[in-house]
Design a protein around this motif. Structure first.
Motif, PDB file in Angstrom:
ATOM      1  N   HIS A  80      -5.080  -8.894  23.585  1.00 31.16           N
ATOM      2  CA  HIS A  80      -4.618  -8.329  22.308  1.00 31.16           C
ATOM      3  C   HIS A  80      -5.505  -8.779  21.149  1.00 31.16           C
ATOM      4  O   HIS A  80      -5.031  -8.980  20.035  1.00 31.16           O
ATOM      5  N   LYS A  84      -1.857  -7.012  16.009  1.00 34.69           N
ATOM      6  CA  LYS A  84      -0.768  -7.679  15.292  1.00 34.69           C
ATOM      7  C   LYS A  84       0.499  -7.499  16.115  1.00 34.69           C
ATOM      8  O   LYS A  84       1.115  -6.433  16.106  1.00 34.69           O
ATOM      9  N   GLU A  85       0.842  -8.536  16.859  1.00 42.39           N
ATOM     10  CA  GLU A  85       1.978  -8.501  17.771  1.00 42.39           C
ATOM     11  C   GLU A  85       2.804  -9.780  17.601  1.00 42.39           C
ATOM     12  O   GLU A  85       2.271 -10.837  17.245  1.00 42.39           O
ATOM     13  N   ARG A 106       8.366 -11.810  13.832  1.00 42.41           N
ATOM     14  CA  ARG A 106       7.318 -11.351  12.909  1.00 42.41           C
ATOM     15  C   ARG A 106       6.010 -11.129  13.650  1.00 42.41           C
ATOM     16  O   ARG A 106       5.703 -11.805  14.622  1.00 42.41           O
ATOM     17  N   ALA A 107       5.215 -10.207  13.150  1.00 44.14           N
ATOM     18  CA  ALA A 107       3.931  -9.898  13.782  1.00 44.14           C
ATOM     19  C   ALA A 107       2.921 -10.995  13.471  1.00 44.14           C
ATOM     20  O   ALA A 107       2.761 -11.399  12.313  1.00 44.14           O
ATOM     21  N   ALA A 108       2.264 -11.478  14.484  1.00 42.62           N
ATOM     22  CA  ALA A 108       1.198 -12.472  14.337  1.00 42.62           C
ATOM     23  C   ALA A 108      -0.146 -11.778  14.462  1.00 42.62           C
ATOM     24  O   ALA A 108      -0.269 -10.701  15.060  1.00 42.62           O
ATOM     25  N   GLU A 109      -1.178 -12.411  13.888  1.00 39.69           N
ATOM     26  CA  GLU A 109      -2.539 -11.873  13.950  1.00 39.69           C
ATOM     27  C   GLU A 109      -3.285 -12.594  15.080  1.00 39.69           C
ATOM     28  O   GLU A 109      -3.484 -13.806  15.024  1.00 39.69           O
ATOM     29  N   TRP A 110      -3.690 -11.806  16.089  1.00 45.14           N
ATOM     30  CA  TRP A 110      -4.275 -12.382  17.296  1.00 45.14           C
ATOM     31  C   TRP A 110      -5.795 -12.250  17.307  1.00 45.14           C
ATOM     32  O   TRP A 110      -6.353 -11.226  16.938  1.00 45.14           O
ATOM     33  N   SER A 111      -6.445 -13.323  17.740  1.00 46.46           N
ATOM     34  CA  SER A 111      -7.881 -13.293  18.033  1.00 46.46           C
ATOM     35  C   SER A 111      -8.109 -14.206  19.228  1.00 46.46           C
ATOM     36  O   SER A 111      -7.214 -14.956  19.632  1.00 46.46           O
ATOM     37  N   TYR A 116      -2.527 -16.469  14.284  1.00 42.95           N
ATOM     38  CA  TYR A 116      -2.074 -16.820  12.928  1.00 42.95           C
ATOM     39  C   TYR A 116      -0.796 -16.046  12.636  1.00 42.95           C
ATOM     40  O   TYR A 116      -0.751 -14.817  12.773  1.00 42.95           O
ATOM     41  N   LEU A 117       0.248 -16.773  12.248  1.00 43.27           N
ATOM     42  CA  LEU A 117       1.544 -16.159  11.983  1.00 43.27           C
ATOM     43  C   LEU A 117       1.896 -16.326  10.501  1.00 43.27           C
ATOM     44  O   LEU A 117       2.271 -17.413  10.067  1.00 43.27           O
ATOM     45  N   TRP A 127       3.108 -20.340   6.817  1.00 43.04           N
ATOM     46  CA  TRP A 127       2.273 -19.803   7.889  1.00 43.04           C
ATOM     47  C   TRP A 127       2.090 -20.852   8.984  1.00 43.04           C
ATOM     48  O   TRP A 127       2.252 -22.045   8.754  1.00 43.04           O
TER      49      TRP A 127
END
Length: 215
Positions: A80, A84-85, A106-111, A116-117, A127
């Motif tokens: 992913h 944003k999941e 809440r949607a977290a930002e995945w890399s 990052y939430l 955060w």
């Protein structure tokens, strides 16, 4: 029908309309009472936000995510990347236990390197960042004070769906209050010669200020 009968019929109809208007007027005013008080007060605080000092209170915490959880998040991030999941249930449970926070789906930002939430809230921000190489986790919570909280409540900023629904319903109730008040004024205007000049003044003043002083 005689003139007297027609006049009596008009008076009866007028009385019925006035009764209904007064009823809707007081019901809508009762529903709007606390909301109008709150929005009036926060309107003042918003208008003078730069003059009201508020020192944010920031809390930072660090922790180490378990290896098994880190491996699970790393595998999830590889599938992913850039998405944003929400966090997996195990990760949310660990954050709640470790930092006493509730991600709430809440949607977290995945890399591939980190997740990052963001958890914005009324009157502050929060955060969580989880490094996916070593599991190093950072949590930061910012509280800007109750005035900032009230200002965000006024704007419906980060307040949730329930409060946003309340604002919409409150706005409709205010419209009912204003419209019924205007119609009641119309019924009484004949015996109150200053009614329409005062209404006109109430319209003219904000229009003139907006045209002359808002640039």
């Amino acid at each position: 029908m005689s003139v007297q009968s027609a006049s009596s019929a008009r008076n009866a109809s007028r009385a019925v309309w006035l009764k209904h208007l007064h009823q809707w007027h007081w019901i809508s005013s009762a529903m709007c009472l606390l909301g109008m008080f709150l929005f009036a007060i926060t309107g003042i605080t918003l208008n003078h936000a730069s003059q009201i000092e508020a020192k944010p209170h920031i809390v930072r915490q660090q922790a180490q995510a378990p290896q098994a959880l880190t491996a699970e998040l790393r595998a999830y991030a590889e599938q992913h990347d850039g998405a944003k999941e929400p966090l997996p249930a195990k990760a949310e449970a660990w954050l709640e236990q470790t930092f006493k926070v509730q991600p709430g789906g809440r949607a977290a930002e995945w890399s591939v390197d980190e997740v990052y939430l963001p958890m914005p809230k009324a009157g502050g921000d929060a955060w969580v960042r989880i490094g996916l190489e070593d599991g190093a986790t950072e949590f930061e919570n910012t509280d800007r004070g109750w005035i900032s909280w009230l200002n965000d409540v006024h704007k419906g900023r980060n307040t949730g769906a329930a409060w946003n629904w309340f604002i919409d319903i409150f706005a409709v109730a205010c419209l009912v209050f204003c419209i019924t008040g205007l119609l009641i004024l119309k019924f009484h205007a004949a015996n109150r010669p200053f009614t329409w000049p005062m209404v006109g003044l109430g319209v003219l003043i904000p229009v003139v200020i907006a045209l002359l002083f808002i640039h």
